[in-house]
Design a protein around this motif. Structure first.
Motif, PDB file in Angstrom:
ATOM      1  N   ASP A 124       0.826  -1.206   0.000  1.00  0.00           N
ATOM      2  CA  ASP A 124       0.000   0.000   0.000  1.00  0.00           C
ATOM      3  C   ASP A 124       0.865   1.262   0.000  1.00  0.00           C
ATOM      4  OD1 ASP A 124      -2.227   1.586   0.163  1.00  0.00           O
ATOM      5  OD2 ASP A 124      -2.136   1.656   2.353  1.00  0.00           O
ATOM      6  N   GLY A 125       1.728   1.350   0.983  1.00  0.00           N
ATOM      7  CA  GLY A 125       2.610   2.517   1.034  1.00  0.00           C
ATOM      8  C   GLY A 125       4.008   2.099   0.628  1.00  0.00           C
ATOM      9  N   GLY A 126       4.912   3.026   0.618  1.00  0.00           N
ATOM     10  CA  GLY A 126       6.267   2.610   0.304  1.00  0.00           C
ATOM     11  C   GLY A 126       7.208   3.778   0.140  1.00  0.00           C
ATOM     12  N   ASP A 127       8.459   3.444  -0.051  1.00  0.00           N
ATOM     13  CA  ASP A 127       9.496   4.452  -0.218  1.00  0.00           C
ATOM     14  C   ASP A 127      10.169   4.279  -1.569  1.00  0.00           C
ATOM     15  OD1 ASP A 127       9.551   5.861   2.319  1.00  0.00           O
ATOM     16  OD2 ASP A 127      10.039   3.900   3.159  1.00  0.00           O
ATOM     17  N   PRO A 128      10.596   5.385  -2.154  1.00  0.00           N
ATOM     18  CA  PRO A 128      11.232   5.275  -3.473  1.00  0.00           C
ATOM     19  C   PRO A 128      12.693   4.825  -3.400  1.00  0.00           C
ATOM     20  CG  PRO A 128      10.839   7.574  -2.890  1.00  0.00           C
ATOM     21  CD  PRO A 128      10.406   6.769  -1.722  1.00  0.00           C
ATOM     22  N   TYR A 129      12.916   3.668  -2.741  1.00  0.00           N
ATOM     23  CA  TYR A 129      14.280   3.145  -2.604  1.00  0.00           C
ATOM     24  C   TYR A 129      14.908   2.760  -3.938  1.00  0.00           C
ATOM     25  CZ  TYR A 129      14.098   2.670   2.483  1.00  0.00           C
ATOM     26  OH  TYR A 129      14.050   2.916   3.822  1.00  0.00           O
ATOM     27  N   PRO A 414       4.398   3.372 -14.163  1.00  0.00           N
ATOM     28  CA  PRO A 414       3.997   4.137 -12.976  1.00  0.00           C
ATOM     29  C   PRO A 414       4.524   3.590 -11.655  1.00  0.00           C
ATOM     30  CG  PRO A 414       2.055   3.248 -14.113  1.00  0.00           C
ATOM     31  CD  PRO A 414       3.257   2.782 -14.860  1.00  0.00           C
ATOM     32  N   GLY A 415       4.568   4.481 -10.670  1.00  0.00           N
ATOM     33  CA  GLY A 415       5.023   4.110  -9.343  1.00  0.00           C
ATOM     34  C   GLY A 415       4.013   3.221  -8.636  1.00  0.00           C
ATOM     35  N   LYS A 416       2.775   3.281  -9.094  1.00  0.00           N
ATOM     36  CA  LYS A 416       1.741   2.391  -8.540  1.00  0.00           C
ATOM     37  C   LYS A 416       1.048   1.736  -9.723  1.00  0.00           C
ATOM     38  CE  LYS A 416       1.547   4.160  -4.241  1.00  0.00           C
ATOM     39  NZ  LYS A 416       0.694   4.550  -3.191  1.00  0.00           N
ATOM     40  N   CYS A 417       0.459   0.574  -9.512  1.00  0.00           N
ATOM     41  CA  CYS A 417      -0.333   0.005 -10.593  1.00  0.00           C
ATOM     42  C   CYS A 417      -1.556  -0.650  -9.998  1.00  0.00           C
ATOM     43  CB  CYS A 417       0.468  -1.005 -11.374  1.00  0.00           C
ATOM     44  SG  CYS A 417       0.765  -2.510 -10.490  1.00  0.00           S
ATOM     45  N   GLN A 418      -2.566  -0.795 -10.846  1.00  0.00           N
ATOM     46  CA  GLN A 418      -3.768  -1.464 -10.374  1.00  0.00           C
ATOM     47  C   GLN A 418      -3.823  -2.834 -10.984  1.00  0.00           C
ATOM     48  OE1 GLN A 418      -7.209   0.960 -11.179  1.00  0.00           O
ATOM     49  NE2 GLN A 418      -7.208   1.539  -9.047  1.00  0.00           N
ATOM     50  N   PHE A 419      -4.322  -3.788 -10.227  1.00  0.00           N
ATOM     51  CA  PHE A 419      -4.566  -5.092 -10.826  1.00  0.00           C
ATOM     52  C   PHE A 419      -5.897  -5.636 -10.355  1.00  0.00           C
ATOM     53  CE2 PHE A 419      -2.112  -5.810  -7.022  1.00  0.00           C
ATOM     54  CZ  PHE A 419      -2.737  -6.883  -6.410  1.00  0.00           C
ATOM     55  N   MET A 432      -7.195  -4.039  -6.762  1.00  0.00           N
ATOM     56  CA  MET A 432      -6.199  -3.757  -5.738  1.00  0.00           C
ATOM     57  C   MET A 432      -5.112  -2.879  -6.332  1.00  0.00           C
ATOM     58  SD  MET A 432      -7.178  -5.520  -3.080  1.00  0.00           S
ATOM     59  CE  MET A 432      -5.828  -5.908  -2.017  1.00  0.00           C
ATOM     60  N   CYS A 433      -4.310  -2.356  -5.445  1.00  0.00           N
ATOM     61  CA  CYS A 433      -3.259  -1.461  -5.892  1.00  0.00           C
ATOM     62  C   CYS A 433      -1.920  -1.929  -5.335  1.00  0.00           C
ATOM     63  CB  CYS A 433      -3.586  -0.080  -5.360  1.00  0.00           C
ATOM     64  SG  CYS A 433      -2.409   1.095  -5.863  1.00  0.00           S
ATOM     65  N   ILE A 434      -0.895  -1.834  -6.151  1.00  0.00           N
ATOM     66  CA  ILE A 434       0.431  -2.228  -5.654  1.00  0.00           C
ATOM     67  C   ILE A 434       1.433  -1.122  -5.961  1.00  0.00           C
ATOM     68  CG2 ILE A 434       0.803  -3.583  -7.762  1.00  0.00           C
ATOM     69  CD1 ILE A 434       2.654  -5.321  -6.222  1.00  0.00           C
ATOM     70  N   ASN A 435       2.298  -0.876  -5.022  1.00  0.00           N
ATOM     71  CA  ASN A 435       3.301   0.161  -5.182  1.00  0.00           C
ATOM     72  C   ASN A 435       4.545  -0.470  -5.818  1.00  0.00           C
ATOM     73  OD1 ASN A 435       5.270   2.061  -4.795  1.00  0.00           O
ATOM     74  ND2 ASN A 435       4.391   2.760  -2.866  1.00  0.00           N
TER      75      ASN A 435
END
Ligand code: PLP
Length: 470
Positions: A124-129, A414-419, A432-435
């Protein structure tokens, strides 16, 4: 330590050359000036004598900076088994017998060597590592050593709380990428674009004598637009749901502030404003409008655009964002908000961002974008490969587009995607959404994704997952 010696040697030579060039240039260019301006000559002598780190015309002998440099290098050299990081802040723990490693998710122990087999993967959340390796490759040029007395004043010498040099660098990076028109526009800084979201709502809200502005956004949208607007609970604006509800009401007495996220979080679409009319103001959140995530079809020229360093260079923790504003009155109102809420952005952060952008714009300024795009593209290829094998998951369709930056047609990344998840082969059940930026590079991306999908599926059919798929 060898590396440190080499870089110290290099910076000594660079400083020596700088001083030599400076002295030579002064001799060649203005011999008279030196004779005619004793004050200036005196100034140089005083400068040379008083700054002991620079021995004019000789070797650079560091005095106070050596220990700081050693500390930074020592911390960076702590391996944390490749599953964590040690940070400078951890140095203050040195006498407390505590570990300096901060472990990635699924790892524990003082050196992060312990793998936790039953850990959740947070999609759901995340960091741009994913940009960390770029900065490690540019360790020397991106490092910054800040003295204990760096910019202690509330303001810069021009009385402002905004570094004009940083404004120039921001314009430069937009010029290189071609993603936004900055000429003739105003730029303000915020503590992340998060602070600017509400500053923009405040600035675009009508006079308090009028009815409050209706703040709207089109689903699926970044939830902070709603959360912030409700949290600040102002008399001047209120959150009024999905934009589509108000499509036919724009000629009424209502005033609207529409949030448009382009590319959108979470589906990556290059959205455009829906509401039209003189009573509609639009905030374009362009945090993801960089070549890492999307094609750049043309430079954006919206009235109010928001950008963030967290999505450009990956430095989410630095909390820095900027707004590009056409209208002077809106700019003035945003400045009032930013002065009253925080007196501007930390000068230390502005310095850090300046350094990052200096590295990002080095040469032709393309290297960082080549790195970020290829990393994201690679993640997308692997994500697609995993999902194509599944009968239950499918990815949203994303269309390729011509990118003026790369000068070719490219897929979005994209930084997020939907599936979509089809439950037990019947109907489409969940979106759902994945980062896609969430997985640290030292983590096995394929393994983490498989783990994630197993986890969702197992949870859906009410089973407990005990170990991640390898
Ligand atoms: C669409 C969008 N806007 C704004 C932000 C906030 O960014 P910042 O880190 O600059 O506060 C995010 C963060 O994820 C985002 O996804």
């Amino acid at each position: 330590m060898d590396n440190m010696a080499t870089s110290l040697q290099k910076s000594r030579s660079a400083t020596k050359k700088l001083l030599e060039d400076f002295t030579k240039k002064r001799r060649l260019e203005s011999p008279k000036e030196q004779v005619q301006s004793p004050m200036k000559l005196k100034f140089i002598i005083v400068l040379c004598a008083s700054i002991s780190t620079f021995v004019c015309m000789g070797e650079w002998e560091p005095t106070w900076s050596t220990r700081a440099a050693e500390e930074a290098e020592a911390v960076a050299a702590i391996p944390c088994s490749g599953h964590g990081r040690a940070y400078l802040d951890g140095l203050i723990l040195k006498d407390m017998n505590k570990s300096r490693c901060e472990c990635n998710s699924c790892y524990a122990g003082s050196d992060c060597s312990q793998f936790l087999s039953d850990c959740p993967a947070n999609a759901d959340g995340g960091d741009p590592y994913f940009m960390e390796p770029f900065w490690m490759q540019h360790a020397a040029s991106s490092a910054i050593l800040v003295s204990g007395w760096h910019r202690m004043s509330y303001s810069y010498s021009d009385g402002s709380v905004i570094s004009q040099l940083l404004v120039e660098y921001i314009k430069k990076v937009h010029g290189i990428v071609g993603n936004a028109i900055t000429e003739g526009k105003y730029i303000v800084f915020g503590s992340g674009s998060t602070q600017l979201l509400n500053a923009a709502v405040y600035a675009l809200s009508p006079d308090p004598s009028m009815s409050p502005a209706k703040v709207v956004a089109t689903a699926p949208y970044y939830p902070l637009y709603r959360e912030q607007t409700q949290f600040f609970n102002s008399r001047d604006f209120s959150y009024e749901g999905d934009t589509s509800l108000w499509k036919n009401n724009t000629n009424s007495s209502f005033r609207f502030i529409e949030f448009v996220t382009s590319p959108n979080n979470p589906d990556g679409k290059l959205n455009k404003g829906i509401l039209k009319g003189s009573d509609v103001k639009t905030i374009y959140d362009r945090a993801y409008y960089w070549p890492h995530f999307t094609a750049i079809p043309s430079p954006a020229d919206d009235d109010l655009m928001l950008f963030s360093i967290s999505k450009l260079t990956g430095h989410a923790g630095s909390r820095f964002g900027w707004a590009i504003i056409k209208d002077e009155a809106v700019y003035q109102k945003m400045m009032i908000y930013l002065r009253l809420s925080a007196m501007g952005v930390s000068r230390d952060v502005q310095l850090r961002v300046l350094k990052l952008l200096d590295v990002a714009t080095e040469g032709d300024g393309k290297e960082i974008f080549q790195f970020t795009y290829s990393t994201m593209r690679d993640r997308w290829i692997r994500l697609k490969q995993i999902i194509y094998k599944s009968k239950r998951f499918s990815l949203q369709k994303l269309s390729p587009q011509y990118c003026t930056f790369f000068k070719r047609v490219r897929d979005p990344s994209p930084g997020k995607c939907q599936f979509l998840i089809t439950f037990l082969g019947f109907i489409v059940f969940l979106i759902m959404c994945i980062n896609t930026t969430f997985v640290p590079n030292h983590f096995n991306f394929d393994c983490a994704l498989r783990h994630l999908f197993h986890q969702f599926y197992e949870e859906l059919i009410n089973c407990r997952l005990t170990s991640p798929a390898q």
